[in-house]
Design a protein around this motif. Structure first.
Motif, PDB file in Angstrom:
ATOM      1  N   ARG A   1      -4.309   2.900   8.031  1.00 25.85           N
ATOM      2  CA  ARG A   1      -4.084   1.487   8.724  1.00 25.85           C
ATOM      3  C   ARG A   1      -5.474   1.691   9.698  1.00 25.85           C
ATOM      4  O   ARG A   1      -5.658   1.086   9.721  1.00 25.85           O
ATOM      5  CB  ARG A   1      -2.709   1.158   8.873  1.00 25.85           C
ATOM      6  CG  ARG A   1      -2.467   0.023   9.662  1.00 25.85           C
ATOM      7  CD  ARG A   1      -2.025   0.601  10.884  1.00 25.85           C
ATOM      8  NE  ARG A   1      -2.113  -1.256  12.169  1.00 25.85           N
ATOM      9  CZ  ARG A   1      -2.997  -1.350  13.051  1.00 25.85           C
ATOM     10  NH1 ARG A   1      -4.419  -0.453  12.543  1.00 25.85           N
ATOM     11  NH2 ARG A   1      -2.544  -1.707  13.914  1.00 25.85           N
TER      12      ARG A   1
ATOM     13  N   GLU B   1      -7.495   0.459  -3.242  1.00 29.85           N
ATOM     14  CA  GLU B   1      -6.637   0.425  -2.135  1.00 29.85           C
ATOM     15  C   GLU B   1      -7.290   0.382  -0.734  1.00 29.85           C
ATOM     16  O   GLU B   1      -7.021   0.185   0.441  1.00 29.85           O
ATOM     17  CB  GLU B   1      -5.831   1.821  -1.997  1.00 29.85           C
ATOM     18  CG  GLU B   1      -5.017   1.458  -3.090  1.00 29.85           C
ATOM     19  CD  GLU B   1      -5.014   3.295  -4.134  1.00 29.85           C
ATOM     20  OE1 GLU B   1      -3.698   3.305  -4.930  1.00 29.85           O
ATOM     21  OE2 GLU B   1      -5.588   4.331  -4.180  1.00 29.85           O
TER      22      GLU B   1
ATOM     23  N   ALA C   1      -6.382  -1.713   2.392  1.00 30.65           N
ATOM     24  CA  ALA C   1      -5.879  -1.087   3.986  1.00 30.65           C
ATOM     25  C   ALA C   1      -6.500  -1.566   4.858  1.00 30.65           C
ATOM     26  O   ALA C   1      -6.824  -1.100   6.495  1.00 30.65           O
ATOM     27  CB  ALA C   1      -6.723   1.027   4.057  1.00 30.65           C
TER      28      ALA C   1
ATOM     29  N   LEU D   1       1.041  -1.292   0.146  1.00 26.89           N
ATOM     30  CA  LEU D   1       0.045   0.311   0.428  1.00 26.89           C
ATOM     31  C   LEU D   1       1.016   1.363  -0.251  1.00 26.89           C
ATOM     32  O   LEU D   1       0.999   1.858  -0.767  1.00 26.89           O
ATOM     33  CB  LEU D   1      -0.908   0.151   0.935  1.00 26.89           C
ATOM     34  CG  LEU D   1      -2.333   0.896   1.176  1.00 26.89           C
ATOM     35  CD1 LEU D   1      -3.070   0.705   0.111  1.00 26.89           C
ATOM     36  CD2 LEU D   1      -2.986   0.943   2.882  1.00 26.89           C
ATOM     37  N   SER D   2       1.699   0.991   0.756  1.00 30.04           N
ATOM     38  CA  SER D   2       2.801   2.398   0.787  1.00 30.04           C
ATOM     39  C   SER D   2       3.391   2.415  -0.091  1.00 30.04           C
ATOM     40  O   SER D   2       4.187   3.987  -0.755  1.00 30.04           O
ATOM     41  CB  SER D   2       3.593   2.441   2.237  1.00 30.04           C
ATOM     42  OG  SER D   2       5.312   1.282   1.731  1.00 30.04           O
TER      43      SER D   2
ATOM     44  N   THR E   1      -0.904   6.238   4.595  1.00 28.67           N
ATOM     45  CA  THR E   1      -0.992   4.575   4.507  1.00 28.67           C
ATOM     46  C   THR E   1      -1.000   4.747   6.602  1.00 28.67           C
ATOM     47  O   THR E   1      -1.789   3.338   6.320  1.00 28.67           O
ATOM     48  CB  THR E   1       0.023   4.039   4.181  1.00 28.67           C
ATOM     49  OG1 THR E   1       0.754   4.265   2.705  1.00 28.67           O
ATOM     50  CG2 THR E   1      -0.130   2.367   4.609  1.00 28.67           C
TER      51      THR E   1
END
Length: 312
Positions: A68, A232, A236, A55-56, A64
């Motif tokens: 989270r 995304e 997450a 994700l980062s 991110t």
């Protein structure tokens, strides 16, 4: 009708087996249970970090970080509402916010350094956190530091060095120092968690960690905000679920026994990471990884057996 009765009988049988298993596990020594909780947390964190890395690469690291903990809070809201808000009211709000601020600082240092130093350097530096925790446990909580715990931590750390030493570059410059600075900060966060377990339930600590880190991370996330795509958001949400369960396991570990007793199992994270990298990405472990992994696993099994012989 008969099918319904059969299904009900099977469910009752499973519930009885689960009750018996839970009863037997409750009879295990407290330190052994703490080691198992900590090992489960480590495995979950490795899976979480794999998804966070993905994700980062798509979003700003601070965004991110914010997502989270935001999603971690969202997945816990049904539990909070079902139990009632009063059940999650902390006894020490200041302690919860202090822990959140300290943990956010550690995350910020980690994210500042991670783009500039190698993964091998990051792994080596990250494994200094258990050492800081053990020293802090002695100084703050007067926990007994038996020679077995120091030996297991030392042997496990030696195993880590065998794995990462051939890959260290030493080219991180000031960012290596920034990453090193995150280790005692994370240790302080976990020590505060241990202190909070004396009068807060694990669920309360995990919920308020998500609340406080989300609030403290929001200003940084807004600096380079980009609206996440549907995919995304999905990643997450999985990260939020994994992170919440992992922190719950870790908090249960701290509440069950001395925090110093569970630190040697932290080095198993390298074994989990190696296995996941092999299964998910086809990364072939080299001989140093295999030798170091065997040493880490052996030290963990040894300390678990030693602690299991001690009364709960």
């Amino acid at each position: 009708m008969a099918s319904g009765r059969t299904s009900s009988s099977k469910n009752n049988l499973l519930l009885r087996h689960a009750h018996v298993a839970r009863w037997r596990a409750g009879r295990w020594p407290a330190t052994l249970r703490a080691l198992l909780w900590s090992a489960a947390a480590g495995l979950l964190f490795v899976v979480l970090n794999t998804l966070m890395r993905k994700l980062s690469l798509q979003l700003d690291p601070f965004e991110t970080q914010f997502l989270r903990y935001l999603t971690g809070l969202l997945v816990m809201l049904p539990l909070v509402f079902s139990a009632g808000l009063a059940a999650y009211r902390p006894r020490n709000v200041g302690g919860q916010f202090t822990r959140g601020a300290v943990h956010t600082l550690g995350l910020c240092l980690w994210f500042i350094a991670i783009p500039h130093i190698t993964l091998a350097d990051t792994t080596a530096i990250g494994f200094t956190t258990p050492i800081f925790i053990m020293f802090g446990a002695v100084l703050l909580f007067r926990e007994p530091m038996r020679w077995e715990r120091w030996a297991a931590a030392g042997i496990g750390f030696a195993g880590v060095l065998i794995v990462v030493a051939p890959q260290l570059t030493g080219q991180g410059g000031v960012y290596t120092l920034v990453m090193l600075a995150s280790a005692p900060v994370f240790a302080a966060s976990f020590l505060i968690t241990k202190a909070l377990t004396r009068y807060e339930r694990a669920e309360v600590i995990v919920v308020w960690q998500s609340i406080t880190v989300t609030l403290f991370s929001l200003p940084l996330a807004l600096l380079n905000w980009r609206m996440p795509t549907l995919g995304e958001w999905g990643i997450a949400l999985v990260c939020g679920l994994l992170g919440s369960v992992a922190h719950y396991c870790l908090t249960r570990s701290y509440a069950t026994a001395d925090i110093s007793a569970s630190q040697s199992v932290k080095f198993l994270d390298l074994v989990w990471a190696t296995l996941l990298g092999w299964l998910a990405f086809g990364d072939q472990p080299n001989r140093y990884t295999l030798v170091g992994g065997v040493i880490i696993a052996a030290s963990t099994v040894w300390i678990a057996r030693r602690e299991a012989r001690r009364p709960g």
